[in-house]
Design a protein around this motif. Structure first.
Motif, mmCIF file in Angstrom:
data_model
loop_
_atom_site.group_PDB
_atom_site.id
_atom_site.type_symbol
_atom_site.label_atom_id
_atom_site.label_comp_id
_atom_site.label_asym_id
_atom_site.label_seq_id
_atom_site.Cartn_x
_atom_site.Cartn_y
_atom_site.Cartn_z
ATOM 1 N N ILE A 101 93.713 0.764 68.647
ATOM 2 C CA ILE A 101 93.506 2.221 68.371
ATOM 3 C C ILE A 101 92.548 2.868 69.241
ATOM 4 C CG2 ILE A 101 92.538 4.025 66.670
ATOM 5 C CD1 ILE A 101 93.841 2.405 64.692
ATOM 6 N N PRO A 102 91.429 2.126 69.469
ATOM 7 C CA PRO A 102 90.530 3.101 70.560
ATOM 8 C C PRO A 102 91.110 2.954 71.809
ATOM 9 C CG PRO A 102 89.316 1.361 69.199
ATOM 10 C CD PRO A 102 90.843 1.278 68.885
ATOM 11 N N ARG A 156 81.548 -7.973 65.007
ATOM 12 C CA ARG A 156 82.133 -8.623 66.101
ATOM 13 C C ARG A 156 83.464 -7.773 66.542
ATOM 14 N NH1 ARG A 156 79.274 -13.154 65.546
ATOM 15 N NH2 ARG A 156 80.619 -14.073 63.897
ATOM 16 N N LEU A 157 84.199 -7.421 65.424
ATOM 17 C CA LEU A 157 85.365 -6.439 65.517
ATOM 18 C C LEU A 157 84.951 -5.109 66.183
ATOM 19 C CD1 LEU A 157 88.352 -6.106 65.211
ATOM 20 C CD2 LEU A 157 87.925 -5.314 62.908
ATOM 21 N N GLU A 158 83.949 -4.626 65.309
ATOM 22 C CA GLU A 158 83.365 -3.204 66.002
ATOM 23 C C GLU A 158 82.892 -3.203 67.373
ATOM 24 O OE1 GLU A 158 80.194 -1.510 63.996
ATOM 25 O OE2 GLU A 158 81.022 0.605 64.172
ATOM 26 N N LEU A 159 82.476 -4.471 67.826
ATOM 27 C CA LEU A 159 82.247 -4.421 69.087
ATOM 28 C C LEU A 159 83.201 -4.325 70.140
ATOM 29 C CD1 LEU A 159 79.649 -4.922 70.920
ATOM 30 C CD2 LEU A 159 79.685 -7.347 70.602
ATOM 31 N N ALA A 160 84.442 -5.229 69.636
ATOM 32 C CA ALA A 160 85.543 -5.409 70.372
ATOM 33 C C ALA A 160 86.222 -3.794 70.558
ATOM 34 C CB ALA A 160 86.649 -6.321 69.685
ATOM 35 N N MET A 161 85.914 -3.205 69.441
ATOM 36 C CA MET A 161 86.556 -1.730 69.480
ATOM 37 C C MET A 161 85.677 -0.794 70.530
ATOM 38 S SD MET A 161 87.265 -1.620 65.318
ATOM 39 C CE MET A 161 87.814 0.332 65.077
ATOM 40 N N CYS A 162 84.601 -1.258 70.707
ATOM 41 C CA CYS A 162 83.642 -0.346 71.516
ATOM 42 C C CYS A 162 83.925 -0.936 73.229
ATOM 43 C CB CYS A 162 82.477 -0.661 71.494
ATOM 44 S SG CYS A 162 81.485 0.206 70.019
#
Ligand code: ATP
Length: 251
Positions: A101-102, A156-162
């Motif tokens: 998505i991002p 960690r997932l949120e970091l990947a999304m960034c």
């Protein structure tokens, strides 16, 4: 020129001075930590970097351009990404979808979300998503729904999304809060690795082990004012810092 230049920023809430003449320069390619006791103004300052709050006075320049008055999504599109204290992921979607998505939103703007499922099947987008999930150690879980992950893995997932947005500046708001020691160690290693990509990072963190193992420079806030700034060794040795912070509850 510094990537992020904060000059004389002031912010009050109903008479309470949360930030008072704050100056801060974040150099490109560095990890800059902002530390300080509870209520020092760290989150308020971070919110001024991402458009959630506007300073009453003062300026925030990113890459030479003012961020004041821009909406959060405009700041994001300019190259600033933020990892929140409480992970913000799409619980019902798979990890791969969360990371896709991002990429699309950054590349094509909000309209991309309408066509997301169709575009999400594109090979280049999927390959990039996989690559990033590998980087954060979640590739094997890519088909799992994000809501089923542990708190540490959600972060960690949120970091990947960034990371998938390829930001110039990554803001990390207490990235190890609530993590076990083992997860904290894993996160430190991960953040060190992503430093190799030359992403500039600003980190707010209470855990001194995290701060001293990652930061090149540290700014210390106390009661809305920067009371010290320097490299980790000079901050450790600073008597004002020891009194205001390191000798306190988070030492
Ligand atoms: N929206 C708000 N309305 C009123 N007061 C606020 C608001 N946000 C923050 N404050 C106050 O501003 C001061 C600075 O708060 P801030 O959350 O920025 O500190 P902090 O250093 O991030 O603290 P912590 O480490 O506990 O997260 C505090 O006194 C806080 O109560």
């Amino acid at each position: 020129m510094s990537l992020l230049q904060v000059q004389m920023v002031n912010k009050s809430f109903a008479g309470l001075r949360a930030l008072s003449d704050v100056n801060l320069n974040v150099e490109e390619g560095t990890v800059h930590a902002i530390i300080g006791p509870n209520g020092a103004g760290k989150s308020t300052l971070l919110n001024c970097f991402v458009g959630r709050l506007a300073p009453d006075t003062g300026s925030v320049l990113f890459d030479g351009k003012s961020l004041v008055g821009l909406a959060p999504h405009e700041i994001n599109q300019a190259g600033v990404a933020r990892v929140f204290q409480t992970p913000e992921v799409f619980s019902d979607l798979t990890l791969e979808e969360n990371v896709t998505i991002p990429t699309l939103a950054r590349r094509d703007g909000p309209f991309a979300l309408n066509a997301w499922r169709r575009l999400g099947s594109r090979r280049d987008v999927r390959e990039k998503a996989m690559h990033i999930l590998e980087d954060v150690g979640l590739a094997d879980e890519r088909g799992r729904t994000a809501g089923t992950l542990s708190r540490g893995d959600k972060r960690r997932l949120e970091l990947a999304m960034c990371l998938v947005q390829e930001p110039k500046l990554l803001l990390l708001d207490e990235p190890t809060a609530g993590m076990s020691r083992a997860d904290t160690e894993k996160t430190i290693e991960l953040l060190k690795r992503i430093g190799e990509r030359r992403i500039t990072k600003v980190i707010i963190e209470h855990d001194m082990q995290v701060v001293f193992s990652l930061a090149h420079r540290i700014s210390v806030l106390a009661q809305g004012t920067v009371i010290a700034e320097g490299d980790p060794a000079s901050i450790k040795a600073d008597a004002r810092v020891q009194e205001a912070y390191l000798g306190g509850t988070h030492a």
